[in-house]
Design a protein around this motif. Sequence first.
Motif, PDB file in Angstrom:
ATOM      1  N   VAL A   1       0.842  -1.191   0.000  1.00 44.72           N
ATOM      2  CA  VAL A   1       0.000   0.000   0.000  1.00 44.72           C
ATOM      3  C   VAL A   1       0.880   1.244   0.000  1.00 44.72           C
ATOM      4  N   ASP A   2       0.529   2.202  -0.829  1.00 46.30           N
ATOM      5  CA  ASP A   2       1.289   3.448  -0.955  1.00 46.30           C
ATOM      6  C   ASP A   2       0.589   4.544  -0.156  1.00 46.30           C
ATOM      7  N   ILE A   3       1.239   4.990   0.932  1.00 46.58           N
ATOM      8  CA  ILE A   3       0.649   5.982   1.832  1.00 46.58           C
ATOM      9  C   ILE A   3       1.555   7.207   1.898  1.00 46.58           C
ATOM     10  N   VAL A   4       0.953   8.392   1.830  1.00 42.46           N
ATOM     11  CA  VAL A   4       1.697   9.642   1.992  1.00 42.46           C
ATOM     12  C   VAL A   4       1.100  10.445   3.134  1.00 42.46           C
ATOM     13  N   ASN A   5       1.899  11.356   3.649  1.00 39.46           N
ATOM     14  CA  ASN A   5       1.463  12.275   4.684  1.00 39.46           C
ATOM     15  C   ASN A   5       0.649  13.388   4.021  1.00 39.46           C
TER      16      ASN A   5
ATOM     17  N   LYS B   1      -1.604   5.278  -9.850  1.00 36.00           N
ATOM     18  CA  LYS B   1      -2.422   6.456 -10.145  1.00 36.00           C
ATOM     19  C   LYS B   1      -3.155   6.950  -8.907  1.00 36.00           C
ATOM     20  N   MET B   2      -2.897   6.283  -7.760  1.00 39.72           N
ATOM     21  CA  MET B   2      -3.597   6.644  -6.533  1.00 39.72           C
ATOM     22  C   MET B   2      -2.696   6.423  -5.337  1.00 39.72           C
ATOM     23  N   LEU B   3      -2.706   7.363  -4.425  1.00 39.71           N
ATOM     24  CA  LEU B   3      -1.999   7.214  -3.159  1.00 39.71           C
ATOM     25  C   LEU B   3      -2.996   7.385  -2.026  1.00 39.71           C
ATOM     26  N   LEU B   4      -2.812   6.626  -0.976  1.00 39.34           N
ATOM     27  CA  LEU B   4      -3.609   6.828   0.231  1.00 39.34           C
ATOM     28  C   LEU B   4      -2.957   7.926   1.043  1.00 39.34           C
ATOM     29  N   VAL B   5      -3.774   8.706   1.716  1.00 40.34           N
ATOM     30  CA  VAL B   5      -3.284   9.780   2.563  1.00 40.34           C
ATOM     31  C   VAL B   5      -3.520   9.360   4.006  1.00 40.34           C
ATOM     32  N   ASP B   6      -2.445   9.347   4.782  1.00 41.33           N
ATOM     33  CA  ASP B   6      -2.486   8.853   6.153  1.00 41.33           C
ATOM     34  C   ASP B   6      -3.367   9.723   7.041  1.00 41.33           C
ATOM     35  N   LYS B   7      -3.845   9.134   8.121  1.00 39.82           N
ATOM     36  CA  LYS B   7      -4.602   9.866   9.129  1.00 39.82           C
ATOM     37  C   LYS B   7      -3.678  10.852   9.834  1.00 39.82           C
ATOM     38  N   SER B   8      -4.226  11.999  10.217  1.00 42.58           N
ATOM     39  CA  SER B   8      -3.446  12.998  10.949  1.00 42.58           C
ATOM     40  C   SER B   8      -3.494  12.767  12.454  1.00 42.58           C
ATOM     41  N   HIS B   9      -4.549  12.102  12.908  1.00 45.76           N
ATOM     42  CA  HIS B   9      -4.688  11.797  14.332  1.00 45.76           C
ATOM     43  C   HIS B   9      -5.604  10.588  14.471  1.00 45.76           C
TER      44      HIS B   9
ATOM     45  N   LYS C   1       0.553  16.418   4.577  1.00 47.38           N
ATOM     46  CA  LYS C   1       1.275  17.687   4.458  1.00 47.38           C
ATOM     47  C   LYS C   1       2.362  17.661   3.392  1.00 47.38           C
ATOM     48  N   CYS C   2       2.573  16.511   2.753  1.00 45.38           N
ATOM     49  CA  CYS C   2       3.580  16.473   1.696  1.00 45.38           C
ATOM     50  C   CYS C   2       3.059  17.260   0.495  1.00 45.38           C
ATOM     51  N   THR C   3       3.981  17.758  -0.303  1.00 41.40           N
ATOM     52  CA  THR C   3       3.578  18.551  -1.472  1.00 41.40           C
ATOM     53  C   THR C   3       3.050  17.627  -2.571  1.00 41.40           C
ATOM     54  N   VAL C   4       2.284  18.213  -3.453  1.00 43.82           N
ATOM     55  CA  VAL C   4       1.776  17.469  -4.605  1.00 43.82           C
ATOM     56  C   VAL C   4       2.947  17.001  -5.466  1.00 43.82           C
ATOM     57  N   GLN C   5       4.007  17.803  -5.539  1.00 40.50           N
ATOM     58  CA  GLN C   5       5.199  17.404  -6.296  1.00 40.50           C
ATOM     59  C   GLN C   5       5.782  16.105  -5.738  1.00 40.50           C
ATOM     60  N   ASN C   6       5.906  16.018  -4.404  1.00 41.77           N
ATOM     61  CA  ASN C   6       6.419  14.795  -3.779  1.00 41.77           C
ATOM     62  C   ASN C   6       5.490  13.611  -4.014  1.00 41.77           C
ATOM     63  N   ALA C   7       4.187  13.846  -3.909  1.00 39.56           N
ATOM     64  CA  ALA C   7       3.210  12.776  -4.150  1.00 39.56           C
ATOM     65  C   ALA C   7       3.289  12.296  -5.594  1.00 39.56           C
ATOM     66  N   LEU C   8       3.409  13.222  -6.515  1.00 38.75           N
ATOM     67  CA  LEU C   8       3.508  12.879  -7.933  1.00 38.75           C
ATOM     68  C   LEU C   8       4.792  12.095  -8.224  1.00 38.75           C
ATOM     69  N   ASN C   9       5.898  12.499  -7.613  1.00 36.14           N
ATOM     70  CA  ASN C   9       7.152  11.746  -7.751  1.00 36.14           C
ATOM     71  C   ASN C   9       6.990  10.333  -7.224  1.00 36.14           C
ATOM     72  N   ASP C  10       6.292  10.208  -6.082  1.00 40.77           N
ATOM     73  CA  ASP C  10       6.028   8.897  -5.477  1.00 40.77           C
ATOM     74  C   ASP C  10       5.171   8.041  -6.416  1.00 40.77           C
ATOM     75  N   MET C  11       4.140   8.644  -6.995  1.00 34.81           N
ATOM     76  CA  MET C  11       3.263   7.926  -7.927  1.00 34.81           C
ATOM     77  C   MET C  11       4.058   7.427  -9.131  1.00 34.81           C
ATOM     78  N   GLN C  12       4.896   8.294  -9.672  1.00 32.49           N
ATOM     79  CA  GLN C  12       5.678   7.941 -10.854  1.00 32.49           C
ATOM     80  C   GLN C  12       6.653   6.815 -10.528  1.00 32.49           C
ATOM     81  N   HIS C  13       7.312   6.911  -9.384  1.00 37.96           N
ATOM     82  CA  HIS C  13       8.279   5.896  -8.975  1.00 37.96           C
ATOM     83  C   HIS C  13       7.605   4.541  -8.752  1.00 37.96           C
TER      84      HIS C  13
END
Length: 134
Positions: free
Chosen positions: A18-22, A40-48, A24-36
Amino acid sequence: MTNNTTTTIVKDVMWTQVDIVNSKCTVQNALNDMQHKKTKMLLVDKSHVYDEYGVVLISDIASKVIAKDRALDRVNVYEIMNKPAISVHSNMDIRYCAKLLTNFNLSRCPVLDNGKIVGMVSLTSIVFNSLRIV
């Protein structure tokens, strides 16, 4: 009418990578993660602890950032994500999972057990698994 004594459940067709991002990460970082990770989809982790998981799709980046001429490195994922993510549990019958996904026009969703992500399931994995059942 077929009498299928074995029910295939989500756990049988999901994948556990499973691909999870924070959020608060930038869209650029998320897009780099997706490409790597070639996804086409990343899960966004819970904040609390009382928060919910979110999802960010390639289409969100296209429509909410690129089409609006916003800078990829100046927009955070939480600004464009969809939350809460529609999810299923690992013991759900794949027929109901397929119905849920198609009803909401989704191709995939996270699998949660006891509020924790245990995998991802897609219409592709359900359909290809059904070929083996017949």
